[in-house]
Enzyme design. Structure first.
Site, short mmCIF file in Angstrom:
data_model
loop_
_atom_site.label_atom_id
_atom_site.label_comp_id
_atom_site.label_asym_id
_atom_site.label_seq_id
_atom_site.Cartn_x
_atom_site.Cartn_y
_atom_site.Cartn_z
N LYS A 184 5.06 -66.74 73.03
CA LYS A 184 5.56 -65.37 73.27
C LYS A 184 4.76 -64.37 72.44
O LYS A 184 4.42 -63.27 72.91
CB LYS A 184 7.05 -65.29 72.94
N GLU A 191 -0.84 -58.67 75.92
CA GLU A 191 -0.28 -57.42 76.48
C GLU A 191 -0.93 -56.21 75.78
O GLU A 191 -1.30 -55.23 76.44
CB GLU A 191 1.23 -57.44 76.26
P1 NBP Z 1 18.80 -55.27 68.53
O1 NBP Z 1 17.62 -56.00 68.06
O2 NBP Z 1 18.83 -53.82 68.36
O3 NBP Z 1 20.15 -55.83 67.85
C1 NBP Z 1 20.87 -56.93 68.36
C2 NBP Z 1 22.09 -57.21 67.55
O4 NBP Z 1 21.75 -57.52 66.22
C3 NBP Z 1 23.09 -56.09 67.45
O5 NBP Z 1 24.02 -56.27 68.49
C4 NBP Z 1 23.74 -56.28 66.07
O6 NBP Z 1 25.07 -56.79 66.20
C5 NBP Z 1 22.94 -57.42 65.46
N1 NBP Z 1 22.63 -57.22 64.04
C6 NBP Z 1 21.93 -56.26 63.43
BR1 NBP Z 1 21.16 -54.83 64.28
N2 NBP Z 1 21.84 -56.42 62.10
C7 NBP Z 1 22.56 -57.54 61.85
C8 NBP Z 1 22.85 -58.26 60.68
N3 NBP Z 1 22.37 -57.87 59.50
N4 NBP Z 1 23.62 -59.36 60.79
C9 NBP Z 1 24.06 -59.77 61.95
N5 NBP Z 1 23.81 -59.14 63.12
C10 NBP Z 1 23.07 -58.04 63.08
O7 NBP Z 1 19.11 -55.66 70.06
P2 NBP Z 1 18.23 -55.93 71.33
O8 NBP Z 1 17.34 -54.77 71.60
O9 NBP Z 1 19.19 -56.38 72.35
O10 NBP Z 1 17.26 -57.15 70.96
C11 NBP Z 1 17.74 -58.45 70.66
C12 NBP Z 1 16.56 -59.34 70.35
O11 NBP Z 1 15.73 -59.40 71.52
C13 NBP Z 1 15.68 -58.82 69.21
O12 NBP Z 1 15.20 -59.89 68.48
C14 NBP Z 1 14.55 -58.14 69.93
O13 NBP Z 1 13.36 -58.12 69.18
C15 NBP Z 1 14.42 -59.01 71.18
N6 NBP Z 1 13.83 -58.32 72.31
C16 NBP Z 1 14.21 -57.07 72.64
C17 NBP Z 1 13.64 -56.43 73.75
C18 NBP Z 1 14.07 -55.04 74.16
O14 NBP Z 1 13.46 -54.48 75.07
N7 NBP Z 1 15.10 -54.47 73.56
C19 NBP Z 1 12.68 -57.11 74.49
C20 NBP Z 1 12.32 -58.41 74.16
C21 NBP Z 1 12.91 -59.01 73.06
P3 NBP Z 1 26.36 -55.86 66.17
O15 NBP Z 1 26.46 -55.25 67.52
O16 NBP Z 1 27.43 -56.82 65.91
O17 NBP Z 1 26.14 -54.85 65.10
#
Ligand code: NBP
Length: 478
Positions: A184, A191
Protein backbone atom coordinates in the site's frame (compact mmCIF):
# COMPACT_ATOMS: atom_id res chain seq x y z
CA UNK A 1 -28.92 -14.45 22.37
CA UNK A 2 -28.24 -11.52 20.00
CA UNK A 3 -27.13 -12.27 16.46
CA UNK A 4 -23.41 -13.01 16.16
CA UNK A 5 -21.65 -10.66 13.76
CA UNK A 6 -19.42 -11.87 10.91
CA UNK A 7 -17.10 -8.95 11.41
CA UNK A 8 -16.82 -5.93 13.68
CA UNK A 9 -15.62 -2.45 12.83
CA UNK A 10 -14.31 -0.20 15.56
CA UNK A 11 -13.80 3.52 14.98
CA UNK A 12 -16.50 4.83 12.74
CA UNK A 13 -15.02 7.95 11.17
CA UNK A 14 -15.41 8.23 7.39
CA UNK A 15 -13.44 5.11 6.48
CA UNK A 16 -14.73 2.83 9.25
CA UNK A 17 -18.32 3.87 8.70
CA UNK A 18 -18.21 3.26 4.97
CA UNK A 19 -16.41 -0.08 5.23
CA UNK A 20 -18.99 -1.20 7.81
CA UNK A 21 -21.78 -0.21 5.44
CA UNK A 22 -20.04 -1.97 2.56
CA UNK A 23 -19.85 -5.24 4.57
CA UNK A 24 -23.53 -4.89 5.53
CA UNK A 25 -24.58 -4.17 1.95
CA UNK A 26 -22.92 -7.45 0.98
CA UNK A 27 -25.08 -9.39 3.42
CA UNK A 28 -22.64 -9.62 6.32
CA UNK A 29 -23.71 -8.91 9.87
CA UNK A 30 -21.50 -6.13 11.17
CA UNK A 31 -20.87 -5.20 14.79
CA UNK A 32 -20.23 -1.51 15.34
CA UNK A 33 -18.14 0.18 17.99
CA UNK A 34 -16.73 3.63 18.58
CA UNK A 35 -15.05 5.37 21.48
CA UNK A 36 -17.64 8.11 21.30
CA UNK A 37 -20.97 6.36 21.02
CA UNK A 38 -22.57 9.24 19.12
CA UNK A 39 -20.89 8.07 15.89
CA UNK A 40 -22.40 4.58 16.28
CA UNK A 41 -25.82 6.07 16.87
CA UNK A 42 -25.45 8.41 13.89
CA UNK A 43 -24.55 5.50 11.63
CA UNK A 44 -27.55 3.50 12.84
CA UNK A 45 -29.90 6.47 12.46
CA UNK A 46 -28.77 7.27 8.94
CA UNK A 47 -27.85 3.89 7.45
CA UNK A 48 -29.19 1.25 9.85
CA UNK A 49 -31.61 0.05 7.19
CA UNK A 50 -28.84 -0.88 4.74
CA UNK A 51 -28.16 -4.27 6.33
CA UNK A 52 -27.61 -6.19 9.57
CA UNK A 53 -25.77 -4.07 12.11
CA UNK A 54 -25.12 -4.89 15.75
CA UNK A 55 -24.47 -1.56 17.50
CA UNK A 56 -22.50 -1.96 20.72
CA UNK A 57 -21.71 0.35 23.61
CA UNK A 58 -18.51 -1.06 25.06
CA UNK A 59 -15.41 -2.96 23.98
CA UNK A 60 -16.63 -6.01 25.94
CA UNK A 61 -20.04 -5.95 24.30
CA UNK A 62 -18.42 -5.47 20.90
CA UNK A 63 -16.13 -8.47 21.30
CA UNK A 64 -18.95 -10.62 22.70
CA UNK A 65 -21.06 -9.85 19.64
CA UNK A 66 -18.55 -11.36 17.20
CA UNK A 67 -18.76 -14.92 15.87
CA UNK A 68 -15.55 -16.91 16.42
CA UNK A 69 -12.87 -16.74 15.27
CA UNK A 70 -13.49 -13.07 15.82
CA UNK A 71 -12.72 -10.67 13.00
CA UNK A 72 -12.26 -7.21 14.32
CA UNK A 73 -11.44 -4.36 11.95
CA UNK A 74 -9.77 -1.25 13.33
CA UNK A 75 -10.14 1.96 11.31
CA UNK A 76 -8.26 4.31 13.54
CA UNK A 77 -5.93 7.23 12.95
CA UNK A 78 -2.58 5.58 12.20
CA UNK A 79 0.22 5.76 14.77
CA UNK A 80 -0.08 5.65 18.55
CA UNK A 81 -3.92 5.42 18.42
CA UNK A 82 -3.56 2.04 16.66
CA UNK A 83 -1.53 0.70 19.60
CA UNK A 84 -4.08 2.15 22.01
CA UNK A 85 -6.90 0.32 20.28
CA UNK A 86 -4.91 -2.94 20.08
CA UNK A 87 -4.15 -2.69 23.80
CA UNK A 88 -7.84 -2.14 24.44
CA UNK A 89 -9.01 -5.22 22.55
CA UNK A 90 -6.21 -7.80 22.64
CA UNK A 91 -6.88 -8.78 26.28
CA UNK A 92 -10.51 -9.47 25.39
CA UNK A 93 -9.70 -11.81 22.48
CA UNK A 94 -8.90 -15.52 22.33
CA UNK A 95 -6.35 -17.51 20.31
CA UNK A 96 -7.29 -17.62 16.64
CA UNK A 97 -9.08 -14.27 16.71
CA UNK A 98 -7.86 -11.56 14.35
CA UNK A 99 -7.39 -7.84 14.46
CA UNK A 100 -7.44 -6.21 11.04
CA UNK A 101 -5.76 -2.81 10.81
CA UNK A 102 -7.12 -1.02 7.73
CA UNK A 103 -5.44 2.29 8.58
CA UNK A 104 -2.43 3.79 6.87
CA UNK A 105 0.15 2.23 9.18
CA UNK A 106 3.86 2.08 8.43
CA UNK A 107 4.74 -1.50 7.51
CA UNK A 108 7.47 -1.64 10.19
CA UNK A 109 4.82 -0.91 12.85
CA UNK A 110 2.66 -3.63 11.33
CA UNK A 111 5.54 -6.10 11.56
CA UNK A 112 6.06 -5.20 15.20
CA UNK A 113 2.36 -5.49 16.04
CA UNK A 114 1.97 -8.75 14.14
CA UNK A 115 4.89 -10.35 15.98
CA UNK A 116 3.62 -9.19 19.38
CA UNK A 117 0.10 -10.47 18.79
CA UNK A 118 1.33 -13.72 17.23
CA UNK A 119 3.09 -14.41 20.53
CA UNK A 120 -0.33 -14.19 22.16
CA UNK A 121 -1.96 -16.51 19.62
CA UNK A 122 -3.76 -13.67 17.85
CA UNK A 123 -3.64 -12.82 14.16
CA UNK A 124 -2.85 -9.29 13.12
CA UNK A 125 -3.67 -8.40 9.55
CA UNK A 126 -2.23 -5.07 8.38
CA UNK A 127 -4.33 -4.18 5.37
CA UNK A 128 -3.91 -1.46 2.77
CA UNK A 129 -7.22 0.18 1.88
CA UNK A 130 -6.68 2.94 -0.69
CA UNK A 131 -9.11 5.20 -2.45
CA UNK A 132 -10.66 7.15 0.41
CA UNK A 133 -14.19 7.14 1.74
CA UNK A 134 -15.93 6.79 -1.61
CA UNK A 135 -14.09 3.58 -2.49
CA UNK A 136 -14.49 2.28 1.09
CA UNK A 137 -18.22 2.30 0.46
CA UNK A 138 -18.34 1.27 -3.18
CA UNK A 139 -15.42 -1.16 -3.38
CA UNK A 140 -11.77 -0.46 -2.65
CA UNK A 141 -8.72 -2.34 -3.76
CA UNK A 142 -7.69 -4.26 -0.63
CA UNK A 143 -4.14 -5.33 0.21
CA UNK A 144 -4.08 -7.59 3.27
CA UNK A 145 -0.90 -8.89 4.87
CA UNK A 146 -0.81 -11.27 7.84
CA UNK A 147 -0.87 -15.05 7.92
CA UNK A 148 -2.37 -17.30 5.25
CA UNK A 149 -4.52 -18.80 8.02
CA UNK A 150 -6.02 -15.38 8.79
CA UNK A 151 -6.62 -14.75 5.09
CA UNK A 152 -8.47 -18.06 4.75
CA UNK A 153 -11.01 -16.77 7.28
CA UNK A 154 -11.01 -13.09 6.42
CA UNK A 155 -10.27 -13.11 2.68
CA UNK A 156 -13.76 -14.05 1.46
CA UNK A 157 -15.29 -11.09 3.33
CA UNK A 158 -12.68 -8.66 2.05
CA UNK A 159 -13.03 -10.00 -1.48
CA UNK A 160 -16.79 -9.48 -1.23
CA UNK A 161 -16.48 -5.79 -0.47
CA UNK A 162 -13.55 -5.07 -2.79
CA UNK A 163 -13.77 -3.47 -6.23
CA UNK A 164 -14.31 -5.91 -9.10
CA UNK A 165 -12.66 -5.78 -12.50
CA UNK A 166 -13.69 -8.36 -15.10
CA UNK A 167 -15.67 -10.00 -12.28
CA UNK A 168 -12.47 -10.57 -10.32
CA UNK A 169 -12.03 -9.11 -6.82
CA UNK A 170 -9.38 -6.43 -6.35
CA UNK A 171 -8.16 -8.17 -3.20
CA UNK A 172 -5.54 -10.81 -2.69
CA UNK A 173 -3.34 -12.04 0.14
CA UNK A 174 -0.20 -9.99 -0.42
CA UNK A 175 2.07 -11.89 1.97
CA UNK A 176 2.90 -12.30 5.67
CA UNK A 177 3.06 -9.66 8.42
CA UNK A 178 3.70 -6.16 6.97
CA UNK A 179 3.51 -7.10 3.26
CA UNK A 180 0.07 -5.53 2.77
CA UNK A 181 1.00 -2.19 4.28
CA UNK A 182 4.33 -2.22 2.41
CA UNK A 183 2.57 -2.66 -0.92
CA UNK A 184 0.00 0.00 0.00
CA UNK A 185 2.89 2.35 0.79
CA UNK A 186 4.52 1.74 -2.61
CA UNK A 187 1.09 2.16 -4.24
CA UNK A 188 0.97 5.63 -2.71
CA UNK A 189 4.52 6.37 -3.85
CA UNK A 190 3.58 5.45 -7.41
CA UNK A 191 0.48 7.62 -7.02
CA UNK A 192 2.75 10.58 -6.14
CA UNK A 193 4.88 9.92 -9.25
CA UNK A 194 1.86 9.52 -11.52
CA UNK A 195 0.32 12.76 -10.26
CA UNK A 196 3.59 14.66 -10.67
CA UNK A 197 4.03 13.43 -14.25
CA UNK A 198 0.49 14.45 -15.14
CA UNK A 199 1.07 17.84 -13.53
CA UNK A 200 4.26 18.29 -15.58
CA UNK A 201 2.40 17.38 -18.77
CA UNK A 202 -0.20 20.03 -17.97
CA UNK A 203 2.46 22.61 -17.14
CA UNK A 204 4.36 22.00 -20.36
CA UNK A 205 1.24 22.24 -22.52
CA UNK A 206 0.25 25.40 -20.73
CA UNK A 207 3.56 27.20 -20.64
CA UNK A 208 5.32 25.85 -23.73
CA UNK A 209 2.28 26.05 -26.01
CA UNK A 210 0.16 28.65 -24.22
CA UNK A 211 -2.89 26.35 -24.11
CA UNK A 212 -5.74 27.23 -21.75
CA UNK A 213 -6.73 24.86 -18.92
CA UNK A 214 -10.03 24.18 -20.71
CA UNK A 215 -8.19 23.20 -23.88
CA UNK A 216 -5.77 21.02 -21.90
CA UNK A 217 -8.77 19.36 -20.25
CA UNK A 218 -9.83 18.34 -23.77
CA UNK A 219 -6.39 16.93 -24.45
CA UNK A 220 -6.57 14.85 -21.27
CA UNK A 221 -10.03 13.63 -22.22
CA UNK A 222 -8.63 12.45 -25.54
CA UNK A 223 -5.68 10.78 -23.84
CA UNK A 224 -8.11 9.01 -21.55
CA UNK A 225 -9.55 7.24 -24.59
CA UNK A 226 -6.20 5.59 -25.25
CA UNK A 227 -3.45 3.72 -23.48
CA UNK A 228 -3.22 6.36 -20.74
CA UNK A 229 -6.80 5.64 -19.68
CA UNK A 230 -6.86 5.89 -15.90
CA UNK A 231 -8.68 7.42 -12.98
CA UNK A 232 -6.00 10.10 -12.52
CA UNK A 233 -6.15 11.23 -16.17
CA UNK A 234 -9.94 11.28 -15.97
CA UNK A 235 -10.07 13.47 -12.86
CA UNK A 236 -7.32 15.71 -14.21
CA UNK A 237 -9.60 16.60 -17.13
CA UNK A 238 -12.40 17.34 -14.65
CA UNK A 239 -10.23 19.58 -12.48
CA UNK A 240 -8.76 21.46 -15.45
CA UNK A 241 -12.19 21.95 -17.00
CA UNK A 242 -13.66 23.39 -13.80
CA UNK A 243 -14.32 27.14 -13.51
CA UNK A 244 -14.16 28.92 -10.17
CA UNK A 245 -17.66 30.20 -9.41
CA UNK A 246 -16.45 33.18 -7.38
CA UNK A 247 -14.08 34.65 -9.98
CA UNK A 248 -15.00 33.02 -13.29
CA UNK A 249 -11.34 32.01 -13.64
CA UNK A 250 -10.09 28.49 -14.32
CA UNK A 251 -10.23 26.71 -10.95
CA UNK A 252 -6.59 25.65 -11.25
CA UNK A 253 -5.58 29.33 -11.36
CA UNK A 254 -7.16 30.21 -8.03
CA UNK A 255 -5.68 27.29 -6.08
CA UNK A 256 -2.51 28.02 -4.10
CA UNK A 257 0.31 26.16 -5.85
CA UNK A 258 1.74 24.45 -2.78
CA UNK A 259 1.12 20.69 -2.78
CA UNK A 260 0.60 18.98 0.56
CA UNK A 261 1.32 15.42 1.61
CA UNK A 262 0.39 13.08 4.40
CA UNK A 263 3.67 11.18 4.36
CA UNK A 264 3.26 7.87 2.54
CA UNK A 265 5.30 9.14 -0.43
CA UNK A 266 8.04 10.11 1.98
CA UNK A 267 7.89 6.65 3.61
CA UNK A 268 8.23 5.05 0.18
CA UNK A 269 11.38 7.01 -0.55
CA UNK A 270 12.85 6.52 2.92
CA UNK A 271 12.26 2.78 2.67
CA UNK A 272 13.69 2.68 -0.85
CA UNK A 273 16.84 4.39 0.43
CA UNK A 274 17.13 1.79 3.19
CA UNK A 275 16.70 -1.02 0.68
CA UNK A 276 19.08 0.65 -1.81
CA UNK A 277 16.46 0.81 -4.56
CA UNK A 278 16.54 3.77 -6.99
CA UNK A 279 12.99 5.12 -7.07
CA UNK A 280 14.00 8.46 -8.57
CA UNK A 281 10.60 9.12 -10.15
CA UNK A 282 8.83 8.74 -6.82
CA UNK A 283 11.53 10.73 -5.02
CA UNK A 284 11.30 13.60 -7.51
CA UNK A 285 7.54 13.67 -7.00
CA UNK A 286 7.95 13.92 -3.23
CA UNK A 287 10.63 16.61 -3.60
CA UNK A 288 8.53 18.55 -6.12
CA UNK A 289 5.71 18.78 -3.56
CA UNK A 290 8.20 19.80 -0.94
CA UNK A 291 9.73 22.48 -3.20
CA UNK A 292 6.30 23.87 -4.03
CA UNK A 293 5.69 24.46 -0.34
CA UNK A 294 8.85 26.54 0.19
CA UNK A 295 7.20 29.90 -0.49
CA UNK A 296 10.14 31.88 0.92
CA UNK A 297 12.67 30.05 -1.24
CA UNK A 298 10.50 30.51 -4.31
CA UNK A 299 9.90 34.19 -3.59
CA UNK A 300 13.59 34.82 -3.14
CA UNK A 301 14.33 33.09 -6.46
CA UNK A 302 11.91 35.04 -8.65
CA UNK A 303 14.63 37.28 -10.09
CA UNK A 304 16.96 34.45 -11.13
CA UNK A 305 17.71 34.49 -14.87
CA UNK A 306 16.03 32.08 -17.27
CA UNK A 307 16.22 31.50 -21.02
CA UNK A 308 14.98 34.19 -23.38
CA UNK A 309 12.59 32.00 -25.43
CA UNK A 310 9.26 31.73 -23.64
CA UNK A 311 7.24 29.32 -25.78
CA UNK A 312 7.55 26.86 -28.62
CA UNK A 313 6.79 27.88 -32.17
CA UNK A 314 6.52 26.44 -35.67
CA UNK A 315 6.54 22.74 -36.38
CA UNK A 316 7.81 21.86 -32.90
CA UNK A 317 4.59 23.25 -31.42
CA UNK A 318 2.39 21.18 -33.72
CA UNK A 319 3.77 17.84 -32.62
CA UNK A 320 4.50 18.82 -29.04
CA UNK A 321 1.18 17.63 -27.61
CA UNK A 322 1.73 14.16 -29.03
CA UNK A 323 5.30 14.23 -27.77
CA UNK A 324 4.09 15.04 -24.26
CA UNK A 325 1.70 12.08 -24.38
CA UNK A 326 4.63 9.83 -25.28
CA UNK A 327 6.84 11.32 -22.57
CA UNK A 328 4.07 10.88 -20.02
CA UNK A 329 3.53 7.26 -20.96
CA UNK A 330 7.23 6.41 -20.96
CA UNK A 331 7.83 8.17 -17.63
CA UNK A 332 4.85 6.43 -16.13
CA UNK A 333 6.25 3.06 -17.17
CA UNK A 334 9.51 3.98 -15.43
CA UNK A 335 7.65 5.00 -12.24
CA UNK A 336 5.85 1.64 -12.14
CA UNK A 337 9.06 -0.24 -12.94
CA UNK A 338 10.71 1.48 -9.97
CA UNK A 339 7.74 0.72 -7.71
CA UNK A 340 7.72 -2.94 -8.75
CA UNK A 341 11.46 -3.09 -8.11
CA UNK A 342 10.91 -1.76 -4.60
CA UNK A 343 8.15 -4.30 -3.96
CA UNK A 344 10.43 -7.10 -5.15
CA UNK A 345 13.26 -5.83 -2.94
CA UNK A 346 10.98 -5.55 0.11
CA UNK A 347 9.63 -9.02 -0.59
CA UNK A 348 13.14 -10.41 -0.76
CA UNK A 349 14.33 -8.56 2.35
CA UNK A 350 11.44 -9.70 4.52
CA UNK A 351 10.70 -13.07 2.88
CA UNK A 352 7.19 -12.14 1.80
CA UNK A 353 6.99 -13.93 -1.56
CA UNK A 354 4.99 -11.12 -3.17
CA UNK A 355 3.75 -11.68 -6.72
CA UNK A 356 3.99 -8.30 -8.53
CA UNK A 357 1.53 -9.49 -11.18
CA UNK A 358 -1.11 -10.19 -8.53
CA UNK A 359 -0.48 -6.77 -7.02
CA UNK A 360 -0.92 -5.01 -10.38
CA UNK A 361 -4.12 -7.00 -10.87
CA UNK A 362 -5.74 -5.75 -7.67
CA UNK A 363 -4.70 -2.17 -8.48
CA UNK A 364 -6.87 -2.25 -11.62
CA UNK A 365 -9.89 -1.12 -9.63
CA UNK A 366 -10.77 0.62 -6.38
CA UNK A 367 -7.66 2.72 -5.97
CA UNK A 368 -6.28 6.03 -7.17
CA UNK A 369 -3.77 4.55 -9.63
CA UNK A 370 -6.32 2.27 -11.29
CA UNK A 371 -5.45 2.21 -14.97
CA UNK A 372 -5.81 0.24 -18.12
CA UNK A 373 -2.10 -0.48 -18.51
CA UNK A 374 -1.88 -2.42 -15.21
CA UNK A 375 -3.09 -5.44 -17.19
CA UNK A 376 0.23 -5.30 -18.99
CA UNK A 377 2.14 -5.58 -15.72
CA UNK A 378 0.03 -8.56 -14.67
CA UNK A 379 0.73 -10.21 -18.03
CA UNK A 380 4.44 -9.53 -17.62
CA UNK A 381 4.63 -11.35 -14.30
CA UNK A 382 2.21 -14.16 -15.06
CA UNK A 383 4.63 -16.20 -17.17
CA UNK A 384 7.62 -18.20 -16.03
CA UNK A 385 10.08 -16.01 -17.95
CA UNK A 386 10.00 -12.95 -15.70
CA UNK A 387 12.13 -9.94 -16.61
CA UNK A 388 14.60 -8.42 -14.17
CA UNK A 389 12.92 -5.06 -14.81
CA UNK A 390 9.53 -4.21 -16.23
CA UNK A 391 11.29 -2.04 -18.81
CA UNK A 392 12.62 -5.03 -20.73
CA UNK A 393 9.31 -6.91 -20.91
CA UNK A 394 8.35 -7.03 -24.61
CA UNK A 395 5.29 -4.77 -24.39
CA UNK A 396 7.06 -2.09 -22.34
CA UNK A 397 10.26 -2.30 -24.35
CA UNK A 398 8.29 -1.60 -27.52
CA UNK A 399 6.40 1.26 -25.90
CA UNK A 400 9.67 2.83 -24.75
CA UNK A 401 11.22 2.29 -28.15
CA UNK A 402 8.29 4.11 -29.78
CA UNK A 403 8.28 6.90 -27.19
CA UNK A 404 11.93 7.63 -26.65
CA UNK A 405 12.51 10.22 -29.39
CA UNK A 406 9.48 12.23 -28.29
CA UNK A 407 10.45 11.79 -24.64
CA UNK A 408 13.89 13.26 -25.36
CA UNK A 409 12.40 16.17 -27.30
CA UNK A 410 10.08 16.99 -24.40
CA UNK A 411 12.85 16.89 -21.80
CA UNK A 412 15.15 19.02 -23.95
CA UNK A 413 12.37 21.50 -24.81
CA UNK A 414 11.58 21.83 -21.12
CA UNK A 415 15.24 22.54 -20.35
CA UNK A 416 15.54 25.04 -23.23
CA UNK A 417 12.40 26.87 -22.17
CA UNK A 418 13.35 26.85 -18.51
CA UNK A 419 10.32 24.81 -17.47
CA UNK A 420 10.81 22.31 -14.64
CA UNK A 421 10.07 18.71 -15.57
CA UNK A 422 11.79 16.76 -12.77
CA UNK A 423 9.62 13.67 -13.19
CA UNK A 424 10.12 13.37 -16.95
CA UNK A 425 13.84 14.15 -16.65
CA UNK A 426 14.49 11.73 -13.79
CA UNK A 427 12.61 8.95 -15.58
CA UNK A 428 14.63 9.49 -18.75
CA UNK A 429 17.91 9.61 -16.82
CA UNK A 430 17.01 6.33 -15.09
CA UNK A 431 16.23 4.75 -18.45
CA UNK A 432 19.47 5.96 -20.01
CA UNK A 433 21.53 4.97 -16.97
CA UNK A 434 20.17 1.43 -17.09
CA UNK A 435 20.91 1.26 -20.81
CA UNK A 436 24.47 2.46 -20.46
CA UNK A 437 27.07 -0.27 -20.81
CA UNK A 438 29.44 1.77 -18.60
CA UNK A 439 28.59 4.31 -15.94
CA UNK A 440 30.78 7.02 -14.41
CA UNK A 441 30.44 5.10 -11.15
CA UNK A 442 33.93 3.83 -12.06
CA UNK A 443 35.26 7.36 -11.62
CA UNK A 444 33.44 7.70 -8.30
CA UNK A 445 35.15 4.53 -7.11
CA UNK A 446 38.47 6.06 -8.12
CA UNK A 447 37.71 9.25 -6.21
CA UNK A 448 36.66 7.27 -3.13
CA UNK A 449 39.85 5.26 -3.25
CA UNK A 450 41.91 8.45 -3.69
CA UNK A 451 40.58 10.34 -0.69
CA UNK A 452 39.58 7.52 1.62
CA UNK A 453 41.36 4.33 0.51
CA UNK A 454 37.90 2.81 0.14
CA UNK A 455 39.20 0.35 -2.49
CA UNK A 456 37.69 -0.62 -5.82
CA UNK A 457 37.05 -3.77 -7.81
CA UNK A 458 38.48 -4.26 -11.30
CA UNK A 459 36.76 -5.34 -14.48
CA UNK A 460 39.46 -7.86 -15.34
CA UNK A 461 40.06 -9.79 -12.12
CA UNK A 462 38.49 -10.57 -8.77
CA UNK A 463 39.37 -8.93 -5.50
CA UNK A 464 39.50 -5.47 -3.95
CA UNK A 465 42.32 -3.05 -4.80
CA UNK A 466 43.85 0.19 -3.63
CA UNK A 467 46.20 2.50 -5.52
CA UNK A 468 48.90 4.31 -3.54
CA UNK A 469 47.70 7.74 -4.72
CA UNK A 470 50.01 9.70 -2.41
CA UNK A 471 53.01 7.53 -3.23
CA UNK A 472 54.26 5.85 -6.36
CA UNK A 473 50.73 4.97 -7.58
CA UNK A 474 51.33 1.29 -7.63
CA UNK A 475 48.28 -0.90 -7.02
CA UNK A 476 47.90 -3.17 -4.03
CA UNK A 477 45.48 -5.96 -3.32
CA UNK A 478 43.31 -4.83 -0.42
P1 NBP B 1 -9.32 9.33 11.23
O1 NBP B 1 -7.98 8.87 10.87
O2 NBP B 1 -9.58 10.77 11.22
O3 NBP B 1 -9.77 8.79 12.67
C1 NBP B 1 -10.37 7.53 12.87
C2 NBP B 1 -10.71 7.31 14.31
O4 NBP B 1 -9.55 7.35 15.11
C3 NBP B 1 -11.66 8.30 14.93
O5 NBP B 1 -12.96 7.78 14.77
C4 NBP B 1 -11.24 8.35 16.40
O6 NBP B 1 -12.19 7.68 17.22
C5 NBP B 1 -10.00 7.48 16.45
N1 NBP B 1 -8.93 8.04 17.29
C6 NBP B 1 -8.25 9.19 17.19
BR1 NBP B 1 -8.55 10.46 15.90
N2 NBP B 1 -7.32 9.35 18.14
C7 NBP B 1 -7.44 8.24 18.91
C8 NBP B 1 -6.76 7.78 20.05
N3 NBP B 1 -5.76 8.48 20.58
N4 NBP B 1 -7.14 6.61 20.58
C9 NBP B 1 -8.10 5.89 20.04
N5 NBP B 1 -8.78 6.26 18.94
C10 NBP B 1 -8.46 7.42 18.38
O7 NBP B 1 -10.41 8.57 10.32
P2 NBP B 1 -10.48 8.12 8.82
O8 NBP B 1 -10.26 9.28 7.91
O9 NBP B 1 -11.73 7.34 8.73
O10 NBP B 1 -9.24 7.14 8.58
C11 NBP B 1 -9.11 5.89 9.25
C12 NBP B 1 -7.82 5.24 8.80
O11 NBP B 1 -7.91 5.01 7.39
C13 NBP B 1 -6.58 6.11 9.03
O12 NBP B 1 -5.51 5.29 9.36
C14 NBP B 1 -6.34 6.73 7.68
O13 NBP B 1 -4.99 7.06 7.45
C15 NBP B 1 -6.81 5.61 6.74
N6 NBP B 1 -7.24 6.08 5.44
C16 NBP B 1 -8.03 7.18 5.31
C17 NBP B 1 -8.44 7.60 4.05
C18 NBP B 1 -9.35 8.81 3.89
O14 NBP B 1 -9.59 9.21 2.75
N7 NBP B 1 -9.88 9.38 4.95
C19 NBP B 1 -8.03 6.89 2.93
C20 NBP B 1 -7.25 5.75 3.07
C21 NBP B 1 -6.86 5.36 4.34
P3 NBP B 1 -13.36 8.44 18.00
O15 NBP B 1 -14.42 8.70 17.00
O16 NBP B 1 -13.77 7.45 19.00
O17 NBP B 1 -12.77 9.69 18.56
Amino acid sequence: MAEQADIGVTRLAVMGRNLARNFARHGHTVALHNRTEARTQALMAEFGGEGNFVPTESAQQFVASLARPRRLMVMVKAGAPTDTVIDEFAPLLEPGDMIVDGGNAHFADTRRREAALRDRGLHFVGTGVPGGEERALHGPSIMPGGSAEAYASLGPLLEDISAKVDDEPCCTHIGPDGAGHFVKMVHNGIEYADMQLIAEAYDLLRRALGMTPARIAEVFRTWNQGRLESYLIEITAEVLGHTDAATGKPFVDVVLDQAEQKGTGRWTVQTALDLGIPVSGIAEAVFARSLSGHADLRDASQGLPGPAGRSLGGSAAESFTDDVEQALYASKIVAYAQGVHQIQAGSQEYGWGIDPGAVAKIWRGGCIIRARFLNRITETYSGTDQPVTLLTAPYFREALQAAQDAWRRVVSSAAELGLPAPGFSAALAYYDALRSPRLPAALIQGQRDFFGAHTYRRTDRDGAFHTLWGGDRTEQSA
